[in-house]
Design an enzyme around this catalytic site. Structure first.
Site, PDB file in Angstrom:
ATOM      1  N   TYR A   1       0.816  -1.213   0.000  1.00  0.00           N
ATOM      2  CA  TYR A   1       0.000   0.000   0.000  1.00  0.00           C
ATOM      3  C   TYR A   1       0.854   1.271   0.000  1.00  0.00           C
ATOM      4  CZ  TYR A   1      -2.901   3.770   1.688  1.00  0.00           C
ATOM      5  OH  TYR A   1      -3.507   4.984   1.823  1.00  0.00           O
TER       6      TYR A   1
ATOM      7  N   ASP B   1      -8.809  -3.047  -0.584  1.00  0.00           N
ATOM      8  CA  ASP B   1      -9.880  -2.144  -1.027  1.00  0.00           C
ATOM      9  C   ASP B   1      -9.339  -1.025  -1.917  1.00  0.00           C
ATOM     10  OD1 ASP B   1      -8.579  -1.563   1.458  1.00  0.00           O
ATOM     11  OD2 ASP B   1      -9.895   0.157   1.711  1.00  0.00           O
TER      12      ASP B   1
ATOM     13  N   LYS C   1     -11.266  -9.300   5.998  1.00  0.00           N
ATOM     14  CA  LYS C   1     -11.911  -8.029   6.332  1.00  0.00           C
ATOM     15  C   LYS C   1     -12.699  -7.537   5.122  1.00  0.00           C
ATOM     16  CE  LYS C   1     -10.812  -3.401   7.945  1.00  0.00           C
ATOM     17  NZ  LYS C   1      -9.724  -2.433   7.876  1.00  0.00           N
TER      18      LYS C   1
END
Lengths: 247, 537
Positions: free
Chosen positions: B268, B303, B375
């Protein structure tokens, strides 16, 4: 029927019906419901109908209220900023740039301040684009320099000068404590300081929470809000470029 | 989740191939992580040794000490050997005083040799061991409190966010959220923090769209959630972010202050924050080793791939990232139950069969990682400001979560992208979750997508695209001869963002280890967990 005076429309012309929801810092009881109705009446709902009340924890109550608004809207007193330039296709925008500049239009973009939300600037600049429209990188006659997130204002100015930017786009998503306003005014002041008068690049601020028509206060040429597409920005750039060359 | 009949009929050979490709991509990068150190790894080591606090300009003492050592003898041998040598030579009675003197240039560091080096290393091992023991104690405390108060009665755990910028506002909001049903509280960080090369000190009240992650803020919030856990008879977990330039330090602080989950993604920072790739992988390995030791569940950030690209076209990038995250996590010692691998409900609701595809993608993740909590993250990109439509979309998101047995459910707010959630938004969102879970969580028993139907076919397609992409990654190369994964990151394989290994923020904080590099924290973490009893799942 006077067409310039209107009221909200529920299911019948002129019924004025609106719905709203809010929370009061009161435990849920008869008094809280009375308080909700008082608020609704003061907001111009008469009669007001309390259709739902629910305790949220011991200290708060959530309400849904329907009612007829006593206020009238006079369309003669509505003032909005209409787009003053035509929407161009990518092809026409490219053509206009080539004809007028005979070189590529240089656009430098960044999120400034502590704002790390590049979603806005990326939607406008990245080839991926937004709402089915390709971003400015897709335009053959536009050269895009996307500096990304958390760019310091002096760095932005330096880079804009180095790239000979025709336009500078800054995106501001975070609005806590009016950060978007402080950052943008700081940015525009820095550009005015660094460039001779009349040669400052086209300054554009984008973000969901800028007030329409506040360009002057922020020192920028244009503000774009929520839902702006790359095509609108490109069309504006062409328009503004044409205006400036005509001066 | 053990089932007799497989839900998707994935080809086990393809699944094995995907994992083996992920391992091949990760292995050379792990080697790089093992042959480098960073300023943040060294600072984290000093934090474990007990050095905390900051000067009057709020520059932490760990930063001062690491900078001083780096200037005089370099960091390639590790910071602790010269530091403990200075203590043994009587330059200062303790680490804080040493850092203070170093900050004003009143200590000279050297690289001890022979017996003196051994003595310094022994002292460092003892010093750093104290921090590791604190982490072990925190883990034991968590296990004890879970036994006392109990875990949430059902899955998924309900994950709610607070983000006021002020820790003293966050606390009552977090407690209220827990009372309303949240099992996990995440305190969002201030937007600037990931790019700060130091960890701020003390309780903070001024953040932008979030609250600074500091040791004191961690402690205050954990204590407040302990109170509310006791009141509710249910252990409420606390989440923060081990990401950005200070990933290792924040992991160490989280371990010591008993945070329960940490956002920690392998790529990320590189892709979305333009942090140097090597810095990220070195920092990440250390932070994950600490998380493994601390019994912290990591949450990964897949995400983000879907919010920056089309969620259908990019579905396989989520799978690839999950596989890489799993691989790096296992290597660092994390166990399956600690892998909160991320995925999200971000397909454009206007396209036909969007819900069926969401189901297929969520089931694919569930089947590929049967023992990981996973998640599940709510729609953000297609929340338009029409809060009514958004509420419906969140309901469908919850339904996918219920039907596919997700482990952690981040509660979607209908005011996403409109305002920071009102008190009532949170209440409505939780009602939405509760209704769907009550009404439909039993569907995990009934719901078996038909053989070779739309869902199975879509899931297999995404998996095969993921294998193709992994294959492209392991066969990537660049002129500098970097490992294939780094070459792939450099040439824009992930999300069109080009991130070369020799660029990006924090590069100046990366140091190649010398042969005599010593870091007692890494030595202990590499050796694995101390013997423990009553392993908590």
């Amino acid at each position: 029927m006077s067409s310039n005076i209107i009221r909200p429309y529920g299911d019948t012309t002129g019924d004025g019906m609106v719905q709203m929801s809010f929370t009061l810092p009161l435990p849920h009881d008869k008094r809280a419901e009375g308080a909700a109705l008082q608020l609704a009446r003061k907001m111009g709902l008469d009669p007001a109908l309390l259709v739902h009340a629910k305790a949220m924890g011991p200290d708060f109550t959530f309400f849904v209220v329907y009612g007829s608004s006593t206020h009238l809207v006079n369309l003669d007193e509505v003032h909005v900023v209409e787009r003053e330039y035509p929407l161009l296709s990518a092809k026409d925008a490219n053509l206009a740039i080539r004809k007028q500049l005979r070189r590529k239009l240089v656009v430098v973009g960044a999120c400034i301040g502590t704002d790390a939300h590049t979603v806005g600037i990326d939607a406008i600049l990245n080839i991926k684009g937004f709402a089915g429209e390709k971003g400015l990188e897709y335009y053959r006659e536009i050269r895009v320099v996307n500096l990304g997130a958390q760019v310091l204002v002096p760095d932005l100015v330096a880079r804009a000068r180095a790239e000979k930017a025709d336009a500078v786009l800054v995106s501001q998503v975070v609005t806590q404590k009016d950060a978007h306003i402080h950052n943008t005014t700081q940015m525009s002041a820095a550009f005015r300081e660094a460039y001779p008068a009349g040669q400052v690049p086209i300054l554009i601020a984008g973000g969901p929470r800028f007030e329409e028509g506040s360009e002057g206060a922020l020192g920028v040429d244009r503000i774009f809000g929520r839902g702006t597409t790359p095509g609108e920005v490109a069309s504006y750039l062409v328009h503004e470029m044409t205006q400036r060359r005509g001066r | 989740m053990s089932r007799t009949e497989p839900l998707l009929h994935l080809d086990p050979a393809v699944v094995r191939q995907a994992r083996s490709l992920a391992r091949r991509a990760a292995a050379p990068v792990v080697k790089i992580a093992q042959s480098h150190t960073t300023v943040s790894v060294e600072r984290a080591t000093l934090r474990l040794a007990g050095l905390s606090g900051a000067d009057h300009e709020r520059v932490p003492w760990v930063n001062h000490l690491v900078t001083a050592v780096r200037d005089e003898v370099g960091l390639e041998h590790g910071v602790t050997t010269p530091v403990y040598d200075a203590l043994l030579r009587g330059e200062a009675p303790d680490l804080t005083t040493l850092a203070q003197k170093a900050a004003s240039g009143n200590v000279s560091f050297r690289l001890p040799a022979g017996r003196e080096a051994q003595a310094a290393r022994r002292a460092a091992t003892k010093g750093v061991g104290a921090g590791l023991r604190t982490i072990d104690r925190s883990r034991a405390t968590r296990e004890r409190l879970i036994r006392r108060h109990g875990d949430p009665t059902s899955r998924p755990w309900i994950y709610l966010i607070v983000a006021t910028g002020d820790i003293y506002e966050d606390i009552p909001q977090a407690q209220a959220a827990a009372r309303e049903g949240a099992d996990v509280i995440a305190v969002i960080r201030s937007t600037g923090q990931s790019l700060l090369d130091y960890v701020p000190e003390g309780a903070t009240r001024e953040g932008f769209a979030g609250t600074y992650a500091t040791q004191e803020n961690f402690r205050l919030m954990r204590a407040a959630l302990d109170d509310v856990s006791k009141e509710l008879g249910r252990y409420v977990r606390l989440t923060n972010y081990a990401s950005g330039l200070c990933m290792p330090e924040i992991a160490a602080l989280a371990g010591m202050e008993r945070l329960d989950m940490m956002l920690n993604d392998s790529m990320y920072g590189i892709l979305f924050r333009d942090i140097n790739p090597i810095r990220t992988f070195v920092d990440q390995r250390f932070s994950r080793q600490v998380h493994a030791r601390a019994g912290i569940i990591i949450n990964t950030g897949e995400d983000n791939y879907l919010t920056t690209a089309d969620a259908v076209e990019a579905a396989h990038t989520v799978t690839v990232s999950q596989l890489l995250n799993e691989c790096f996590a296992k290597e660092a010692g994390l166990e399956d139950w600690q892998l909160g691998l991320g995925h999200a409900f971000e397909i454009n609701p206007e396209i036909p069969d969007s819900f069926r595809m969401e189901l297929a993608h969520a089931l694919l993740a569930r089947q590929l990682f049967p023992d990981a909590p996973l998640k599940w993250m709510p729609p953000t990109k297609h929340m338009t400001g029409d809060v009514f439509r958004g509420y419906l979309l969140d309901g469908f998101f919850n339904l996918v979560g219920a039907m596919t047995g997700q482990g952690i459910l981040l509660v979607g707010m209908m005011t996403e992208a409109v305002v920071t959630p009102f008190l009532s938004d949170r209440d409505l969102a939780l009602q939405n979750v509760r209704y769907v879970m009550n009404a439909a969580s039993g569907l995990t028993e009934d719901f078996h997508p038909p053989r070779d139907g739309f869902i199975q076919t879509r899931a297999r397609q995404v998996l095969s695209e993921a294998v193709d992409l992994l294959d492209r990654i392991v066969n990537d190369s660049d002129a500098a001869g970097d490992p294939p994964l780094l070459a792939a990151i450099a040439d824009g394989t992930f999300g069109l963002m080009k991130r070369p290994a020799d660029r990006g923020k924090g590069l100046e904080g990366v140091v190649v280890r010398a042969d005599d590099y010593d870091n007692p924290a890494i030595t202990a973490l590499d050796a694995g967990m101390p013997a423990k009893k009553g392993e908590k799942r």
